[in-house]
Design a protein around this motif. Structure first.
Motif, PDB file in Angstrom:
ATOM      1  N   SER A  85      -6.636 -15.437  49.789  1.00 19.82           N
ATOM      2  CA  SER A  85      -6.962 -16.545  50.688  1.00 19.82           C
ATOM      3  C   SER A  85      -6.697 -17.897  50.050  1.00 19.82           C
ATOM      4  CB  SER A  85      -8.429 -16.445  51.111  1.00 19.82           C
ATOM      5  OG  SER A  85      -8.657 -15.258  51.834  1.00 19.82           O
ATOM      6  N   ASN A  86      -6.700 -17.953  48.717  1.00 22.92           N
ATOM      7  CA  ASN A  86      -6.413 -19.201  48.005  1.00 22.92           C
ATOM      8  C   ASN A  86      -5.005 -19.187  47.420  1.00 22.92           C
ATOM      9  OD1 ASN A  86      -7.111 -21.795  46.930  1.00 22.92           O
ATOM     10  ND2 ASN A  86      -7.346 -20.839  44.921  1.00 22.92           N
ATOM     11  N   SER A  87      -4.667 -18.119  46.707  1.00 24.69           N
ATOM     12  CA  SER A  87      -3.368 -18.040  46.037  1.00 24.69           C
ATOM     13  C   SER A  87      -2.714 -16.691  46.299  1.00 24.69           C
ATOM     14  CB  SER A  87      -3.542 -18.229  44.522  1.00 24.69           C
ATOM     15  OG  SER A  87      -4.123 -19.475  44.220  1.00 24.69           O
ATOM     16  N   PHE A  88      -1.389 -16.686  46.233  1.00 24.70           N
ATOM     17  CA  PHE A  88      -0.626 -15.443  46.218  1.00 24.70           C
ATOM     18  C   PHE A  88      -0.240 -15.174  44.767  1.00 24.70           C
ATOM     19  CE2 PHE A  88       1.357 -15.416  50.778  1.00 24.70           C
ATOM     20  CZ  PHE A  88       0.081 -15.468  51.320  1.00 24.70           C
ATOM     21  N   HIS A  89      -0.450 -13.941  44.323  1.00 21.63           N
ATOM     22  CA  HIS A  89      -0.143 -13.554  42.954  1.00 21.63           C
ATOM     23  C   HIS A  89       0.847 -12.396  42.960  1.00 21.63           C
ATOM     24  CE1 HIS A  89      -3.636 -15.696  41.058  1.00 21.63           C
ATOM     25  NE2 HIS A  89      -4.133 -15.536  42.266  1.00 21.63           N
ATOM     26  N   MET A  90       1.784 -12.430  42.024  1.00 21.88           N
ATOM     27  CA  MET A  90       2.683 -11.290  41.845  1.00 21.88           C
ATOM     28  C   MET A  90       2.789 -10.957  40.364  1.00 21.88           C
ATOM     29  SD  MET A  90       6.628 -10.567  43.072  1.00 21.88           S
ATOM     30  CE  MET A  90       7.423 -11.848  42.084  1.00 21.88           C
ATOM     31  N   ILE A  91       2.665  -9.675  40.048  1.00 21.67           N
ATOM     32  CA  ILE A  91       2.893  -9.178  38.692  1.00 21.67           C
ATOM     33  C   ILE A  91       4.083  -8.236  38.748  1.00 21.67           C
ATOM     34  CG2 ILE A  91       1.988  -7.825  36.766  1.00 21.67           C
ATOM     35  CD1 ILE A  91      -0.793  -8.568  37.568  1.00 21.67           C
ATOM     36  N   VAL A  92       5.052  -8.467  37.879  1.00 18.08           N
ATOM     37  CA  VAL A  92       6.169  -7.542  37.713  1.00 18.08           C
ATOM     38  C   VAL A  92       6.015  -6.907  36.342  1.00 18.08           C
ATOM     39  CG1 VAL A  92       8.678  -7.275  37.592  1.00 18.08           C
ATOM     40  CG2 VAL A  92       7.670  -8.929  39.179  1.00 18.08           C
ATOM     41  N   ALA A  93       6.074  -5.589  36.295  1.00 16.37           N
ATOM     42  CA  ALA A  93       5.812  -4.868  35.051  1.00 16.37           C
ATOM     43  C   ALA A  93       6.692  -3.636  34.977  1.00 16.37           C
ATOM     44  CB  ALA A  93       4.342  -4.476  34.975  1.00 16.37           C
ATOM     45  N   ARG A  94       6.658  -2.992  33.824  1.00 16.10           N
ATOM     46  CA  ARG A  94       7.328  -1.706  33.704  1.00 16.10           C
ATOM     47  C   ARG A  94       6.385  -0.734  33.008  1.00 16.10           C
ATOM     48  NH1 ARG A  94      12.109  -2.861  29.206  1.00 16.10           N
ATOM     49  NH2 ARG A  94      10.756  -3.645  27.553  1.00 16.10           N
ATOM     50  N   ILE A  95       6.517   0.523  33.402  1.00 14.05           N
ATOM     51  CA  ILE A  95       5.734   1.581  32.788  1.00 14.05           C
ATOM     52  C   ILE A  95       6.576   2.197  31.687  1.00 14.05           C
ATOM     53  CG2 ILE A  95       4.515   3.746  33.168  1.00 14.05           C
ATOM     54  CD1 ILE A  95       4.338   2.958  36.137  1.00 14.05           C
ATOM     55  N   VAL A  96       6.083   2.111  30.462  1.00 12.38           N
ATOM     56  CA  VAL A  96       6.790   2.672  29.306  1.00 12.38           C
ATOM     57  C   VAL A  96       5.798   3.508  28.513  1.00 12.38           C
ATOM     58  CG1 VAL A  96       8.141   2.178  27.236  1.00 12.38           C
ATOM     59  CG2 VAL A  96       8.282   0.639  29.188  1.00 12.38           C
ATOM     60  N   ASN A  97       6.118   4.771  28.313  1.00 12.98           N
ATOM     61  CA  ASN A  97       5.263   5.660  27.508  1.00 12.98           C
ATOM     62  C   ASN A  97       3.812   5.666  27.982  1.00 12.98           C
ATOM     63  OD1 ASN A  97       7.471   6.212  25.718  1.00 12.98           O
ATOM     64  ND2 ASN A  97       7.093   4.215  24.782  1.00 12.98           N
TER      65      ASN A  97
ATOM     66  N   LEU B 122       6.081  -7.994  32.615  1.00 11.42           N
ATOM     67  CA  LEU B 122       7.343  -8.714  32.471  1.00 11.42           C
ATOM     68  C   LEU B 122       7.216 -10.151  32.955  1.00 11.42           C
ATOM     69  CD1 LEU B 122       9.832  -5.948  33.698  1.00 11.42           C
ATOM     70  CD2 LEU B 122       9.173  -6.504  31.343  1.00 11.42           C
ATOM     71  N   SER B 123       6.493 -10.350  34.044  1.00 15.24           N
ATOM     72  CA  SER B 123       6.314 -11.718  34.540  1.00 15.24           C
ATOM     73  C   SER B 123       5.126 -11.781  35.489  1.00 15.24           C
ATOM     74  CB  SER B 123       7.570 -12.219  35.263  1.00 15.24           C
ATOM     75  OG  SER B 123       7.847 -11.432  36.410  1.00 15.24           O
ATOM     76  N   ARG B 124       4.575 -12.972  35.590  1.00 13.98           N
ATOM     77  CA  ARG B 124       3.502 -13.252  36.541  1.00 13.98           C
ATOM     78  C   ARG B 124       3.891 -14.502  37.328  1.00 13.98           C
ATOM     79  NH1 ARG B 124      -1.658 -10.886  35.270  1.00 13.98           N
ATOM     80  NH2 ARG B 124      -1.657  -9.823  33.251  1.00 13.98           N
ATOM     81  N   LEU B 125       3.733 -14.445  38.626  1.00 14.04           N
ATOM     82  CA  LEU B 125       3.997 -15.608  39.472  1.00 14.04           C
ATOM     83  C   LEU B 125       2.756 -15.880  40.310  1.00 14.04           C
ATOM     84  CD1 LEU B 125       7.629 -14.917  40.750  1.00 14.04           C
ATOM     85  CD2 LEU B 125       6.927 -16.593  39.050  1.00 14.04           C
ATOM     86  N   LYS B 126       2.403 -17.142  40.415  1.00 13.63           N
ATOM     87  CA  LYS B 126       1.237 -17.534  41.206  1.00 13.63           C
ATOM     88  C   LYS B 126       1.585 -18.768  42.011  1.00 13.63           C
ATOM     89  CE  LYS B 126      -3.440 -19.430  40.716  1.00 13.63           C
ATOM     90  NZ  LYS B 126      -4.472 -19.891  39.758  1.00 13.63           N
ATOM     91  N   GLN B 127       1.232 -18.744  43.291  1.00 10.97           N
ATOM     92  CA  GLN B 127       1.473 -19.877  44.165  1.00 10.97           C
ATOM     93  C   GLN B 127       0.186 -20.189  44.918  1.00 10.97           C
ATOM     94  OE1 GLN B 127       4.814 -20.873  44.290  1.00 10.97           O
ATOM     95  NE2 GLN B 127       5.001 -22.210  46.052  1.00 10.97           N
ATOM     96  N   LYS B 128      -0.237 -21.446  44.869  1.00  7.67           N
ATOM     97  CA  LYS B 128      -1.427 -21.855  45.618  1.00  7.67           C
ATOM     98  C   LYS B 128      -1.033 -22.055  47.081  1.00  7.67           C
ATOM     99  CE  LYS B 128      -5.354 -25.029  45.394  1.00  7.67           C
ATOM    100  NZ  LYS B 128      -5.956 -26.170  44.668  1.00  7.67           N
ATOM    101  N   VAL B 129      -1.456 -21.160  47.945  1.00  3.97           N
ATOM    102  CA  VAL B 129      -1.056 -21.170  49.353  1.00  3.97           C
ATOM    103  C   VAL B 129      -2.207 -21.634  50.243  1.00  3.97           C
ATOM    104  CG1 VAL B 129      -0.274 -19.710  51.268  1.00  3.97           C
ATOM    105  CG2 VAL B 129       0.632 -19.346  48.964  1.00  3.97           C
ATOM    106  N   GLN B 130      -3.423 -21.288  49.900  1.00  6.83           N
ATOM    107  CA  GLN B 130      -4.633 -21.639  50.646  1.00  6.83           C
ATOM    108  C   GLN B 130      -4.526 -21.265  52.126  1.00  6.83           C
ATOM    109  OE1 GLN B 130      -5.908 -25.718  49.454  1.00  6.83           O
ATOM    110  NE2 GLN B 130      -7.402 -24.577  48.254  1.00  6.83           N
ATOM    111  N   LEU B 131      -4.263 -19.999  52.363  1.00  9.74           N
ATOM    112  CA  LEU B 131      -4.221 -19.490  53.729  1.00  9.74           C
ATOM    113  C   LEU B 131      -5.519 -19.784  54.470  1.00  9.74           C
ATOM    114  CD1 LEU B 131      -2.633 -15.911  53.871  1.00  9.74           C
ATOM    115  CD2 LEU B 131      -1.668 -18.057  54.692  1.00  9.74           C
ATOM    116  N   ALA B 132      -6.640 -19.631  53.788  1.00  6.86           N
ATOM    117  CA  ALA B 132      -7.938 -19.770  54.450  1.00  6.86           C
ATOM    118  C   ALA B 132      -8.143 -21.154  55.054  1.00  6.86           C
ATOM    119  CB  ALA B 132      -9.067 -19.447  53.471  1.00  6.86           C
ATOM    120  N   LYS B 133      -7.456 -22.171  54.530  1.00  2.00           N
ATOM    121  CA  LYS B 133      -7.576 -23.518  55.092  1.00  2.00           C
ATOM    122  C   LYS B 133      -7.011 -23.578  56.500  1.00  2.00           C
ATOM    123  CE  LYS B 133      -8.041 -27.000  51.507  1.00  2.00           C
ATOM    124  NZ  LYS B 133      -7.423 -28.186  50.856  1.00  2.00           N
ATOM    125  N   GLY B 134      -6.072 -22.657  56.795  1.00  2.00           N
ATOM    126  CA  GLY B 134      -5.437 -22.666  58.108  1.00  2.00           C
ATOM    127  C   GLY B 134      -6.091 -21.755  59.126  1.00  2.00           C
TER     128      GLY B 134
END
Length: 514
Positions: free
Chosen positions: A31-43, A49-61
């Motif tokens: 409701s506040n931010s969208f988060h994405m984690i990209v990873a790999r499974i090894v052993n 591998l990376s994290r992306l975060k964007q403040k979207v604040q859906l709940a405000k709308g």
């Protein structure tokens, strides 16, 4: 400490199944931010591998009728378009996307999904509050070292989740419609702060969870963990203004509330550790957290890095449920860095053998925890050899301090890195950094135990194993006793012990050999 269990951990490194490398992505449409984690499974372990975060604040709308306005939909869709660029080439079965409070509340969620589909080719699963709570618990359980019964609290943008669980299994999971974005809109219009609107927000939160108090307290818990942005921010402010341990208590919350209420607007709220971008959700989040502490009579809470997105990520593979998270992490590192497991086992057994005989812990409540960290340091002290044998201890420390190590909190990770950095050669007492949980005397004892365990096994396969090494300690003086003629049969060990004596004398410590 159950030393038999520690030895078992030491001798079963990487004995399980091998896993193929697989790249995965987990996305949390909060409701506040969208988060994405990209990873790999090894052993059998996850490497981020990376994290992306964007403040979207859906709940405000989201209006009073549950309609999500077009501006909020556009912000969300634009963020998903950005995520889609990073996910090019990913198969749908390797991407897990969940929508939470705002999307499940929006009466026009189908319109959001229609517009999202045009730019984002992966299915979006809008989950119930209870399922969200269970996923949050999974994220915390898979990343934190505590075993046993836990109370997990997550204050999001639109809802707050409260879960009691045992190890990996949630027992009681609830979600209530109160979040930092929705409360900011309802109780702090135009960002104005006053004691009256703060108290109104807090009382509303209390009323929404009052019916849960008796059942939660009856179940009880050993640990309280908090996840996500609000609790992370409170933890950071406490770390910067009150205590480096960052532990949240009722008294510390009261202090922050009084400091916060001195400001009249979100824009002029200035606290050390508070990111300006989170000022607008910090105040309502603080009101909710205060209500949670009162309702459940919480004494203290520790921040957890794991949250919903980690729970979403771990749900992509069923092979992650290992009771001891540190063991899973150590196994993956052993495989990744091609550790000599036989040597690691020798050193770890000696470390446990010596640690069993050391009883002079200053912080006795952390003795078991510290001895387990000693075991993992013994098992992983050679990870840096993949870079270069020269200065291996520095390479090992660098790797262990900079990798994500599920199951180790920040203090434990620092301790692990400190131990392997000081495993050989001379050192100074100033090389031991200050910790909020562990005393300098205890850390020094762990350093000495690890150094001796490594020293006594330096000849590797030529090492003569013995279970008759006795250790007695008295303040700065340590005494090692060997069986008859052991040192005569092992002249290299005797030579290394004499060198260790010289290193210790330089910093005012003694080691007697008999």
């Amino acid at each position: 400490m159950n030393n038999i269990n520690l030895i078992t951990k030491a001798t079963t490194l990487s004995q399980g199944d091998k896993y193929q490398v697989r790249e995965i992505a987990a996305i949390d449409l909060g409701s506040n931010s969208f988060h994405m984690i990209v990873a790999r499974i090894v052993n059998g372990s996850i490497q981020i591998l990376s994290r992306l975060k964007q403040k979207v604040q859906l709940a405000k709308g989201l209006d009073q009728n549950g309609v999500l306005d077009q501006d909020a939909i556009t912000r969300g869709v634009n963020c998903l378009a950005l995520f889609a660029e990073r996910l090019q080439g990913f198969q749908a079965e390797n991407v897990n996307v969940v929508g939470t409070y705002t999307l499940r509340s929006a009466v026009n969620k189908a319109e959001f999904l229609r517009q999202a589909k045009a730019v984002f080719p992966y299915p979006i699963d809008i989950i119930s509050g209870q399922r969200e709570a269970k996923m949050i618990y999974a994220g915390v359980s898979h990343t934190q070292p505590e075993s046993g019964r836990k109370l997990v609290i997550d204050i999001g943008g639109g809802s707050t989740e409260m879960i009691i669980g045992e190890d990996f299994d949630p027992i009681l999971a609830e979600s209530r419609n109160m979040g930092c974005v929705s409360f900011a809109k309802q109780f702090f219009p135009n960002g104005k702060i006053s004691r009256e609107n703060f108290q109104q927000a807090r009382l509303t939160a209390l009323s929404r969870i009052a019916d849960l108090a008796a059942s939660y307290r009856q179940l009880g818990w050993q640990y309280v963990l908090g996840s996500s942005g609000t609790i992370k921010t409170v933890h950071q402010v406490i770390t910067a203004t009150l205590d480096s341990d960052g532990i949240i208590t009722a008294g510390r919350l009261d202090f922050l509330i009084e400091r916060t209420l001195k400001a009249t607007h979100f824009d002029n709220l200035k606290l050390a550790g508070l990111n300006e971008e989170r000022a607008d959700v910090f105040v309502p989040g603080l009101a909710i957290l205060s209500a949670v502490f009162d309702t459940y009579q919480i004494e203290q809470m520790r921040y957890s890095d794991g949250a919903l997105r980690e729970g979403v990520m771990y749900s992509l593979d069923k092979n992650f449920q290992v009771k001891n998270i540190r063991q899973r992490t150590a196994e993956a590192l052993a495989e990744q860095f091609n550790i000599d497991r036989i040597q690691a086992e020798r050193v770890s057994k000696t470390a446990v053998q010596l640690a069993q005989q050391f009883i002079a812990w200053q912080a006795n409540e952390f003795a078991t925890e510290m001895q387990e960290i000693l075991l993992w340091a013994a098992l992983l002290h050679e990870v840096g050899i993949v870079i270069n044998h020269k200065n291996m201890q520095k390479h090992s420390a660098y790797i262990l301090s900079n990798m994500e190590l599920p199951g180790f909190d920040k203090e434990q990770q620092r301790l692990l890195s400190t131990l392997v950095r000081l495993q050989i050669n001379g050192f100074h007492l100033d090389d031991i950094a200050q910790f909020s949980r562990y005393t300098p005397q205890d850390i020094l004892a762990l350093v000495r135990l690890l150094r001796l365990a490594i020293l006594l096994n330096r000849s590797r396969q030529a090492t003569e194993q013995t279970d008759k090494i006795a250790l007695k300690t008295h303040r700065t003086l340590w005494q090692l006793y060997f069986e008859n003629s052991y040192l005569e049969r092992n002249p290299l060990v005797q030579q290394d012990l004499k060198l260790e004596q010289r290193y210790l004398i330089e910093i005012g410590l003694d080691l007697a050999i008999e």
